[in-house]
Design a protein around this motif. Structure first.
Motif, PDB file in Angstrom:
ATOM      1  N   ALA A 576       0.827  -1.216   0.000  1.00 14.34           N
ATOM      2  CA  ALA A 576       0.000   0.000   0.000  1.00 14.34           C
ATOM      3  C   ALA A 576       0.854   1.255   0.000  1.00 14.34           C
ATOM      4  O   ALA A 576       0.451   2.304  -0.523  1.00 14.34           O
ATOM      5  N   ASP A 577       2.044   1.171   0.586  1.00 15.83           N
ATOM      6  CA  ASP A 577       2.924   2.342   0.631  1.00 15.83           C
ATOM      7  C   ASP A 577       3.413   2.745  -0.756  1.00 15.83           C
ATOM      8  O   ASP A 577       3.852   3.884  -0.953  1.00 15.83           O
ATOM      9  N   LEU A 578       3.367   1.845  -1.712  1.00 14.76           N
ATOM     10  CA  LEU A 578       3.781   2.181  -3.082  1.00 14.76           C
ATOM     11  C   LEU A 578       2.947   3.331  -3.629  1.00 14.76           C
ATOM     12  O   LEU A 578       3.424   4.136  -4.439  1.00 14.76           O
ATOM     13  N   TYR A 579       1.692   3.416  -3.189  1.00 14.59           N
ATOM     14  CA  TYR A 579       0.776   4.419  -3.723  1.00 14.59           C
ATOM     15  C   TYR A 579       0.905   5.766  -3.014  1.00 14.59           C
ATOM     16  O   TYR A 579       0.136   6.695  -3.279  1.00 14.59           O
ATOM     17  N   HIS A 580       1.899   5.862  -2.145  1.00 19.49           N
ATOM     18  CA  HIS A 580       2.193   7.127  -1.475  1.00 19.49           C
ATOM     19  C   HIS A 580       3.602   7.623  -1.817  1.00 19.49           C
ATOM     20  O   HIS A 580       4.039   8.643  -1.293  1.00 19.49           O
ATOM     21  N   LEU A 581       4.291   6.885  -2.705  1.00 18.90           N
ATOM     22  CA  LEU A 581       5.634   7.308  -3.115  1.00 18.90           C
ATOM     23  C   LEU A 581       5.560   8.535  -4.012  1.00 18.90           C
ATOM     24  O   LEU A 581       4.608   8.702  -4.786  1.00 18.90           O
ATOM     25  N   THR A 582       6.571   9.369  -3.926  1.00 19.69           N
ATOM     26  CA  THR A 582       6.662  10.547  -4.792  1.00 19.69           C
ATOM     27  C   THR A 582       7.955  10.463  -5.597  1.00 19.69           C
ATOM     28  O   THR A 582       8.859   9.668  -5.284  1.00 19.69           O
ATOM     29  N   LEU A 583       8.031  11.287  -6.617  1.00 14.89           N
ATOM     30  CA  LEU A 583       9.239  11.322  -7.428  1.00 14.89           C
ATOM     31  C   LEU A 583      10.470  11.666  -6.595  1.00 14.89           C
ATOM     32  O   LEU A 583      11.510  10.998  -6.731  1.00 14.89           O
ATOM     33  N   PRO A 584      10.425  12.670  -5.708  1.00 14.17           N
ATOM     34  CA  PRO A 584      11.592  12.950  -4.864  1.00 14.17           C
ATOM     35  C   PRO A 584      11.995  11.751  -3.989  1.00 14.17           C
ATOM     36  O   PRO A 584      13.174  11.535  -3.735  1.00 14.17           O
ATOM     37  N   GLN A 592      22.129   4.944  -3.887  1.00 12.33           N
ATOM     38  CA  GLN A 592      22.061   5.642  -5.175  1.00 12.33           C
ATOM     39  C   GLN A 592      20.626   5.611  -5.640  1.00 12.33           C
ATOM     40  O   GLN A 592      20.049   4.548  -5.842  1.00 12.33           O
ATOM     41  N   GLY A 593      20.018   6.757  -5.776  1.00 14.01           N
ATOM     42  CA  GLY A 593      18.624   6.827  -6.166  1.00 14.01           C
ATOM     43  C   GLY A 593      18.418   6.429  -7.617  1.00 14.01           C
ATOM     44  O   GLY A 593      19.361   6.217  -8.370  1.00 14.01           O
ATOM     45  N   MET A 594      17.166   6.320  -7.981  1.00  8.83           N
ATOM     46  CA  MET A 594      16.839   6.042  -9.374  1.00  8.83           C
ATOM     47  C   MET A 594      17.194   7.244 -10.232  1.00  8.83           C
ATOM     48  O   MET A 594      17.175   8.388  -9.774  1.00  8.83           O
ATOM     49  N   GLY A 595      17.470   6.971 -11.486  1.00 12.28           N
ATOM     50  CA  GLY A 595      17.577   8.058 -12.438  1.00 12.28           C
ATOM     51  C   GLY A 595      16.203   8.667 -12.660  1.00 12.28           C
ATOM     52  O   GLY A 595      15.174   8.014 -12.430  1.00 12.28           O
ATOM     53  N   GLU A 596      16.161   9.892 -13.106  1.00 14.68           N
ATOM     54  CA  GLU A 596      14.864  10.576 -13.216  1.00 14.68           C
ATOM     55  C   GLU A 596      13.947   9.894 -14.223  1.00 14.68           C
ATOM     56  O   GLU A 596      12.738   9.795 -14.000  1.00 14.68           O
ATOM     57  N   ILE A 597      14.512   9.406 -15.333  1.00 13.49           N
ATOM     58  CA  ILE A 597      13.665   8.768 -16.348  1.00 13.49           C
ATOM     59  C   ILE A 597      13.014   7.516 -15.776  1.00 13.49           C
ATOM     60  O   ILE A 597      11.805   7.308 -15.910  1.00 13.49           O
TER      61      ILE A 597
END
Length: 787
Positions: A576-584, A592-597
């Motif tokens: 359920a937490d997946l639906y509260h994730l934001t791009l930041p 190492q975070g995801m690339g923006e694309i």
């Protein structure tokens, strides 16, 4: 006399086609620009000045037709008509004419098979008819049961009853043709929707871009047609590909099937073109306009305009393809051009497709069994991998009468011969895996060994009972086989342990979960032990993976590695937490975070599932014990919607669960074990918290349109089955067959059980339960004979 094993430049992996300085300057007119002599050598005539001749549009088209004929002879018929040098000279000539006259270029020119620029991604494509899978049989008893189910197979006893064909191990493609022109190619996908790969498919030499309109008195090409076949990579081409990847420092493909699938699913069609892929056709489906009770004149005119556009346009507009083929349905056999499957195979060959040279017709079961034995001996000599043989009813009217059950046709089976190859390797360790329900499964860690064309380094051991039954010890030399030709399985200790030197150590099943150190417990009637800590991180990861998987909500691009990193970073503790994730959030993942694309694509993928996921898939994704995908389809109409479920659990939970339990017990296919499991899950306050967090994140599954239907008078009506052990396909699929035939499936044996169906390595508790309650134990084939 010419050598028959020439390899033109188009098969090379590492170099482009040769270039030429061909020019179309004025020259003395001659009657023909090229001739063929008795040995089929080709001579391109030149002008007096030594330069290339002037070529008219008609002559260009004749050149293209000749070039296509030579390519078909080499790639499809394996019978070259010209030398490689002659072919290359003609190819360069056509290429040069097209470069100087781009308006002349025809869609089916062989020069267009080199591949265009890379694509941004694959688009989805719905098939005009389902691409069904096949049920498996493993011995002559299974074939006898299949033959008995068929009954009378055709009105004419003189027509062969069956066909037997090699089951190629590659990537299935569905090709759509309009007036003989290839307009779309798509992968099988889930059988209903695949991925469109037309630019890639057009680079495969054995896929005709236009179909021959019937030669040698053969069948003309229907207006709309779907051809199903398999893309494979021949073994010698597979070896060359891996050699080239070695030289480039790239990882090898594990087997030809993966290489074929990976080659077609390349966004850059030029990569597909560089590999010597082969397409073999095995099913032709004639399509006709589905008027749905009578099309309006304006609708008919719009359809005909779109259909004409498909033939005339270049490039082809896939939106137009969708509009046209969404209006089509399979033509009934009574109105179709073929009476038998064999006739369809001959027609496909006549149209320009490669069909398998090892296909056979069989008068009856006895001959089919003999042919299967003969072809099985030949399989090792073939130049492409197979994973069995296919037996089909030949008479198409009988196929139509028999229909299908679930996703399997009743008129065909895959004959999976038991793999005879057994290898010996060292058992290095026994690890354990923690599943989403807490199941603790032993996993044999093996010294890597080649088996059946792949490298095997692990094998499941199912449970502690199996480890003890095989008397496995760390350091043992063990015999390994791929069960059914697919799943690695340990048969036992080599030479009954005589190779032991005293250095081997016994393995003990863990008493605490290795992921969370929580307690492990085993129910009295189950062979499976489970971690009882609901907060176990391994279970948490497995639950999210299950929810995001293709069989459930299907969040594209969310792999296990990213799920583990999201959990480790504290960004999610549940699906359920997946639906509260934001791009930041995604850009700032620890380490190492995801690339923006990639982050934007994942956000989009999650967002798409908010309102495109069915309630049944959502319920299956919750991972409630005993609730598989088919059971979720039965339960979803009883739940109604996510909002309704939350509201009832919040306001009158006890009354709701009592009513829901009663409804489930009245629903065929939902037994008391499933009903109790659903009740236990929904009565847990943590489940309501989870559902409300889904709802707060915008998750709104699509409610079912209507209540599920079951076969009230089916052959299994009134019977209850318990399934145990490994079967020819997932047990959920077998359970779906039982439910479709009117039966019930339960997870535990009781006095109400009619039969226990035992597959490979059945659970000892189920077998003991059958003996205790005097329940008959049958195998899978006996079950299928009841359907």
């Amino acid at each position: 006399m010419y050598v028959q094993t020439w390899v033109p430049w188009v098969l090379c992996l590492d170099r482009p086609p040769p270039t030429t300085q061909f020019t179309a300057t004025p020259a003395r007119r001659v009657r023909s620009r090229f001739t063929m002599n008795e040995t089929h050598d080709l001579h391109v005539l030149h002008g007096d000045d030594g330069n290339g001749p002037t070529v008219t549009l008609a002559e260009y088209r004749e050149l293209v037709a000749r070039l296509a004929k030579f390519a078909h002879a080499y790639y499809v018929l394996d019978a070259p008509l010209v030398t490689d040098d002659a072919y290359d000279r003609l190819y360069r000539s056509v290429e040069a004419v097209e470069a100087r006259n781009p308006a002349w270029v025809v869609p089916d020119s062989p020069t267009r098979r080199v591949g265009g620029p890379p694509l941004a991604g694959f688009r989805k494509a719905r098939h005009p008819a389902p691409l069904l899978s096949l049920a498996n049989v493993f011995d002559s008893d299974g074939l006898v049961a299949f033959d008995r189910r068929i009954g009378v197979a055709g009105p004419d006893p003189e027509i062969p009853r069956y066909t037997v064909e090699p089951k190629l191990d590659g990537l299935t493609l569905a090709l759509l043709y309009a007036d003989g022109r290839l307009v779309r190619a798509a992968t099988r996908g889930d059988g209903e929707i695949g991925e469109e790969v037309t630019p890639q498919a057009t680079t495969i030499r054995t896929i005709p871009l236009t179909l021959s309109m019937g030669v040698n008195g053969g069948q003309g090409v229907p207006r709309f047609l779907m051809i199903r076949g398999e893309v494979t990579l021949p073994l010698d081409a597979f070896a060359r590909l891996n050699e080239a990847r070695d030289a480039a420092g790239e990882a090898n493909y594990q087997n030809p099937r993966n290489a074929a699938a990976g080659s077609v699913r390349q966004l850059d069609p030029r990569i597909t073109a560089s590999r010597a892929l082969r397409f073999t056709a095995y099913t032709a489906t004639v399509l006709t306009l589905d008027e749905g009770g009578g099309a309006l004149p304006l609708d008919q005119l719009a359809f005909e305009a779109d259909a004409a556009d498909l033939v005339a346009s270049d490039p082809i507009d896939q939106d137009v393809v969708t509009r046209v083929f969404d209006r089509l349905r399979p033509l009934g056999v009574a109105s179709g051009p073929f009476a038998t499957h064999w006739e369809a195979l001959l027609a496909m060959r006549d149209w320009g497709f490669r069909t398998n040279p090892h296909n056979r017709q069989c008068v009856g079961l006895e001959e089919a069994v003999a042919v299967l034995a003969d072809l099985q001996e030949l399989r090792a000599t073939w130049d492409e991998e197979t994973d069995g043989l296919v037996v089909k009813v030949n008479d198409l009217a009988t196929q139509e009468r028999l229909g299908s059950v679930a996703k399997d046709p009743r008129w065909a089976v895959a004959y999976k011969v038991a793999v005879s190859e057994v290898v010996v390797t060292r058992l290095l360790d026994i690890a354990v895996q923690i599943g989403r329900t807490g199941a603790v499964t032993p996993l044999a860690v093996l010294e890597p060994v080649r088996l059946g064309g792949v490298t095997v380094s692990s094998a499941t051991l199912h449970n502690d009972d199996q480890v003890r039954a095989l008397d496995l010890r760390i350091g043992d030399w063990v015999r390994v086989q791929r069960a059914g030709g697919v799943i690695p399985a340990i048969l036992g200790v080599d030479l009954d342990g005589s190779r032991r030197d005293g250095q081997e150590t016994e393995w003990a099943f863990p008493t605490a979960c290795p992921a969370c150190d929580g307690p492990i417990a085993r129910d009295g009637d189950e062979a499976v032990a489970r971690c009882t800590n609901a907060s176990c991180p391994a279970q948490r990861s497995a639950r999210v993976r299950h929810f995001a998987g293709r069989s459930a909500v299907d969040i594209a691009g969310l792999g296990g590695n990213w799920i583990d990193r999201l959990i480790a970073s504290g960004l999610i503790t549940s699906a359920a937490d997946l639906y509260h994730l934001t791009l930041p959030d995604l850009l700032a993942i620890d380490g190492q975070g995801m690339g923006e694309i990639l982050a934007r694509k994942l956000c989009d993928a999650i967002d798409r599932t908010r309102r495109q996921t069915s309630l049944a898939r959502f319920l299956f994704g919750l991972g409630i014990r005993h609730v598989g995908s088919e059971t979720a389809e039965l339960v979803a109409p009883l739940v109604g919607s996510l909002d309704a479920l939350c509201d009832r659990l919040r306001t009158d939970r006890d009354d709701f669960l009592g009513s829901l339990g009663a409804q489930m017990l009245e629903t065929k296919g939902v037994g008391p074990v499933v009903a109790q499991s659903v009740n236990d899950a929904l009565s847990n306050p943590a489940m309501l918290e989870l559902l409300e967090r889904f709802s707060a994140g915008g998750m709104s599954p699509v409610p079912p349109a209507q209540s599920p239907k079951t076969a009230e008078d089916g052959p299994l009506s009134g019977k209850t089955f318990v399934l145990t052990g490994a079967m020819s396909e997932p047990r959920e699929s077998i359970a779906a067959l039982v439910v479709a035939a009117g039966g019930k499936v339960s997870d535990s044996v009781s006095g109400a059980t009619s039969f226990v169906v035992a597959g490979e390595k059945p659970g000892s508790s189920k077998i003991k339960g059958a003996a205790k309650h005097s329940v008959t134990v049958i195998n899978e084939e006996a079950l299928r004979s009841m359907l």
